[in-house]
Design an enzyme around this catalytic site. Structure first.
Site, short mmCIF file in Angstrom:
data_model
loop_
_atom_site.label_atom_id
_atom_site.label_comp_id
_atom_site.label_asym_id
_atom_site.label_seq_id
_atom_site.Cartn_x
_atom_site.Cartn_y
_atom_site.Cartn_z
N ARG A 14 0.78 -1.23 0.00
CA ARG A 14 0.00 0.00 0.00
C ARG A 14 0.81 1.29 0.00
NH1 ARG A 14 -5.08 -0.55 3.97
NH2 ARG A 14 -3.46 -0.38 5.53
N ASP A 15 2.10 1.22 -0.24
CA ASP A 15 2.89 2.45 -0.35
C ASP A 15 4.07 2.24 -1.29
OD1 ASP A 15 3.46 5.14 0.09
OD2 ASP A 15 4.62 4.76 1.91
#
Length: 177
Positions: free
Chosen positions: A80-81
């Site tokens: 997610r990043d």
């Protein structure tokens, strides 16, 4: 502290040549800590400060990061990043290694760390669905982040140049009309 524990849990479950390893997790005098693999080198974003990479190098680094990401997805972890800052390049081996699982989502928990319709991450590399609802993203958002990282490596700039989720949401909403 909850995000720290989440990162350690996620990273400790991964053992792959293209993921920075976590060796030990603990607490001393009320202070949580973890030790991780030292990567002698720099992040992909550091390499990009000198300009775009040669296409062969860009593809090799992102392919290797994708292999580490596939290993994470295989055991139920979403990063997610994904962005050039979180891809370390080992100067000794030339190997790319995925790092920083601070926003990771584990398949068996973490639901209270992220509130629906709020964002976390790095806007220039985020998938549209991640901008709208960070908590509900799937592996497709990580794949988008890899693509955005490849774009940055090839062009020397991120796909978008906004620096806030509000600006990205506004751009995303306008492009959907």
């Amino acid at each position: 502290l909850a995000r720290f524990r989440n990162e350690v849990q996620a990273a400790a479950r991964l053992e792959h040549d293209h993921v920075v390893r976590v060796y030990e997790v603990g607490e001393i005098d009320g202070q949580s800590y973890y030790t991780m693999q030292y990567v002698e080198g720099e992040s992909l974003i550091d390499l990009l400060r000198e300009g775009p990479l040669e296409p062969e190098d860009a593809v090799q680094y992102v392919r290797q990061a994708a292999e580490g990401l596939a290993a994470a997805h295989a055991i139920g972890i979403l990063h997610r990043d994904l962005k050039p800052h979180n891809v370390m390049i080992d100067r000794v081996t030339g190997r790319a290694m995925l790092a920083d699982f601070g926003l990771a989502k584990l398949d068996e928990g973490e639901s209270n760390l992220t509130v629906a319709n709020t964002g976390a991450g790095s806007p220039p590399w985020m998938a549209p669905e991640q901008i709208q609802d960070f908590k509900s993203v799937t592996a497709a958002a990580d794949v988008y982040g890899l693509g955005a990282t490849l774009y940055h490596a090839l062009t020397g700039r991120p796909p978008f140049t906004v620096d806030s989720l509000g600006a990205m949401r506004s751009n995303s909403a306008n492009s959907c009309r």
